[in-house]
Design a protein around this motif. Structure first.
Motif, PDB file in Angstrom:
ATOM      1  N   TYR A  46      -2.624 -15.833  -0.154  1.00 39.54           N
ATOM      2  CA  TYR A  46      -1.213 -15.519   0.035  1.00 39.54           C
ATOM      3  C   TYR A  46      -0.354 -16.752  -0.193  1.00 39.54           C
ATOM      4  N   SER A  97       3.715 -13.300  -1.392  1.00 42.37           N
ATOM      5  CA  SER A  97       2.673 -12.542  -2.070  1.00 42.37           C
ATOM      6  C   SER A  97       1.444 -12.529  -1.172  1.00 42.37           C
ATOM      7  N   ARG A 138      -2.700  -5.425  -1.581  1.00 41.70           N
ATOM      8  CA  ARG A 138      -1.790  -6.451  -2.086  1.00 41.70           C
ATOM      9  C   ARG A 138      -0.360  -6.136  -1.690  1.00 41.70           C
ATOM     10  N   SER A 157       3.836  -7.814  -2.433  1.00 46.05           N
ATOM     11  CA  SER A 157       4.702  -8.820  -3.059  1.00 46.05           C
ATOM     12  C   SER A 157       6.146  -8.519  -2.688  1.00 46.05           C
ATOM     13  N   ASP A 181      10.022  -9.584  -4.118  1.00 41.68           N
ATOM     14  CA  ASP A 181      10.864 -10.233  -5.107  1.00 41.68           C
ATOM     15  C   ASP A 181      12.305  -9.952  -4.718  1.00 41.68           C
TER      16      ASP A 181
END
Length: 678
Positions: A68, A78, A94, A96, A98
């Motif tokens: 991470y 992430s 996973r 993420s 942004d």
């Protein structure tokens, strides 16, 4: 394993020297100091943190690798974790972020959300290193709490500090109570300072995960943590328990006759000082200091969960579901003794506890509870200790040496103790029954009787995968199956199948655990999400269909045993309360009537646990362990979830109030205890 791991890490570090910029290693200890795994946390100059977590106990456990990066506010920018879960399911998750857009995907769910401001993703399959991330991000937020993705708010409250030593080095660490995930607090020892991180994670009586080099501090930290948890638990009991001094009249209740498995006419039940004084026709109960207007609801004896591994925070879920007695089927002896003492003293929110003494054999795959023995002298010493401390039975486990089994069973019987357990590795259920087992735990342990060879090591995950793979093809009308059931019935060997627990054999990623399907709208979203992850490796639809058919035959097998006269007891070995309710539903699927399933969880359980003299039925002289239920669970077993009031001896509990404390939406309107009009 250790040399191979060290070599692999050395090669990896040589290939990427930046990875070694910051390294922190934890060791996992069980049984007060036996190594059982590790956690390695390394942050490179590239800003990527890599975690390796391996924990193996009782022949199973997770193996995870995590990577991470963090944003400036300390939350995940992430995240990725891969590996295998405790029972071999694939972990691949996973996340993420942004800007304001957050995305996540696991094997069981996926999502995308606009996030304004600080928020921390909560992994389904993460490692304990996530505590460090959460505590660091929380420190940035102060008392406001930390919003979670997908839902919830995380908070941490400091409880105590301790000074630990490592040779000449000393350090001050703090115990934090972390809330916002699950039903009850989680506890973690953290460093102090502006950005705390995990120092130790301790599950009392089971696991100590602590920074390497500081292992000598683990026992003292565990003792201090237990004391601090005890203070919180005393307060919880004080707030939720309603004492019933003097006499209490439960008026106009339909009383369940557990001995005959039938519902009687409306009655009044008079209680005094925690005991049942009289059961009379409705309207004939007389006067009392307190009155409960049952208003025609069904009154059951307190339910039994005959297979738990008791924890101090489990009592709320048990009591709110009407469970007033549990049988502990293997625990750290000191931890269980403390829990039982606190329950007897009335300081712990807990059902009554009937203990079973755990005896395991020494091996690399031993479960480290109770006594782990190497010879007959050790086995006899364990039996002696349990007999001297009032245990009515012992439980034999997977690595117990087969050459010692017959003599140990005979010695336990000589001391007046029942013998139950798993079938030790390289043996079959028929063999342990022949040696004198009084009871068998878990439906898989019975079905393995038809699948194992002399070389099958059932201490591995084979004890689950063999049953999932092969039960679908087993002819339940075949002579070996019929002979085995007849043997159990003839010897009156009780069976504790824990069927609901074994629904993990067929649950696929993305499917909600059948335990939670009927209560999905009542439990917090994070609990719902966590129970959509599979535990078994089920790679395709054909395998899933086969595993579902296998489970259906497990249910049918229990029904066949019951009809043949094999004593069945309802146990769970899973989340308290909700699992017992699901277990009883499965018994109805197996062919019992709802009333018979209730009889199993009351009258039969009291007989097998040796407590029928003071509980298991509603009769004068017995303990006032009572459950008031809306609806009629003798007709619709699902109504067992609608608990309106629980009385345990001289104390009443409102399930609605307990559930509110745990973040659960109540299932029934509370019945109240009112002072009698004079």
């Amino acid at each position: 394993m250790k040399p191979i791991l060290a070599t692999a890490l050395a090669l990896l570090l040589a290939a990427d020297p930046a990875w070694a910029a910051e390294r922190l290693r934890y060791v996992a200890l069980v049984d007060g100091g036996t190594p059982a795994g590790h956690q390695l946390v390394e942050t490179g100059e590239d800003g990527v943190t890599r975690v390796e977590f391996v924990f193996k106990d009782n022949g199973r456990g997770p193996e995870l690798r995590e990577e991470y990066t963090l944003a400036e506010d300390g939350t995940y920018r992430s995240y990725r974790v891969q590996g295998e879960s405790t029972f071999g399911a694939k972990v691949d998750e996973r996340f993420s972020r942004d800007g304001t857009r957050a995305r996540w995907r696991s094997t069981s769910d996926s999502g995308e959300r606009e996030i304004d401001g600080v928020a921390l993703y909560t992994p389904l399959g993460g490692t304990p290193a996530g505590f460090s991330v959460a505590l660091g991000a929380l420190a940035e937020q102060g008392d406001a709490g930390l919003p979670l993705i997908p839902s919830g708010t995380l908070r941490a409250r400091p409880l105590a500090e301790a000074v630990v030593e490592n040779g000449a080095e000393t350090r001050t660490v703090q115990l934090l109570a972390v809330t916002g995930i699950g039903f009850t607090p989680q506890f973690a020892w953290a460093t102090t300072g502006e950005r705390p991180r995990l120092f130790a994670f301790i599950f009392p009586g089971f696991l100590q995960l602590i920074e390497e080099g500081w292992e000598a501090s683990a026992a003292a930290l565990e003792a201090q943590q237990k004391a601090e948890e005890g203070k919180a638990l005393v307060d919880l009991q004080r707030r939720l328990a309603q004492p019933l001094p003097g006499t209490t009249l439960v008026r106009n209740a339909r009383v369940f006759d557990s001995e005959r498995a039938q519902l009687g006419a409306s009655a009044d039940v008079l209680l005094r000082d925690g005991r049942i004084v009289a059961v009379t026709a409705a309207g004939g109960g007389g006067e009392a200091d307190q009155v409960v207007d049952a208003a025609g609801r069904v009154l059951l004896p307190g339910l039994f969960d005959m297979h738990v591994h008791a924890g101090r925070w489990d009592g709320g879920l048990h009591l709110a579901s009407g469970v007033t007695t549990v049988r502990d089927m293997g625990n750290d002896n000191a931890t269980l003794q403390q829990l039982m003492q606190e329950e007897r003293e009335g300081t712990l929110l807990s059902p009554r506890v009937v203990p079973a003494g755990f005896i395991e054999g020494e091996s690399p795959m031993s479960a480290r509870n109770g006594f782990v023995i190497e010879d007959l002298a050790g086995a006899r010493a364990a039996v002696d200790w349990y007999a001297a401390n009032g245990y009515p039975q012992v439980k034999i486990y997977n690595s117990f040496p087969r050459e010692l089994l017959g003599d140990t069973v005979a010695y336990a019987h000589e001391k007046g103790l029942r013998v139950s357990g798993h079938v030790p590795a390289f043996m079959r259920a028929e063999e342990v029954v022949a040696l004198g087992f009084d009871e068998l735990q878990h439906i898989n342990q019975l079905l393995l009787n038809f699948f194992v060879t002399p070389d099958t090591d059932t201490r591995t995950l084979e004890r689950f995968y063999l049953v999932a793979e092969r039960t679908a093809g087993l002819d339940l009308d075949s002579k070996p199956v019929q002979d085995f059931i007849a043997l159990l019935a003839q010897k009156q060997v009780a069976v504790d199948p824990t069927l609901a627990t074994f629904e993990f054999l067929h649950q696929r990623d993305g499917e909600l655990s059948p335990i939670y399907v009927p209560v999905e709208d009542h439990v917090p979203p994070d609990v719902q999400r966590s129970r959509r992850a599979a535990e078994m490796d089920i790679p395709d639809d054909a395998t899933a269909a086969r595993y579902r058919e296998s489970f259906a035959k497990l249910v049918e097998f229990v029904g066949r045993m019951y009809r043949a006269g094999v004593p069945i007891v309802a146990g769970t070995d899973e989340v308290p309360g909700f699992t017992l309710q699901r277990e009883l539903e499965l018994y109805v699927q197996a062919g019992m009537t709802p009333a018979q399933a209730l009889q199993v969880a009351t009258w039969t359980a009291a007989g097998v646990s040796g407590t029928r003299g003071d509980r298991g039925s509603i009769a004068p002289g017995k303990r006032a362990d009572l459950v008031l239920v809306d609806g009629d669970p003798t007709r619709d077993i699902a109504d067992i979830r609608k608990v309106a009031l629980v009385i345990k001896g001289a104390t009443a509990y409102s399930p609605a109030a307990i559930h509110a404390e745990l973040g659960i939406r109540p299932f029934a309107e509370a019945a109240t205890v009112e002072a009698a009009a004079r």
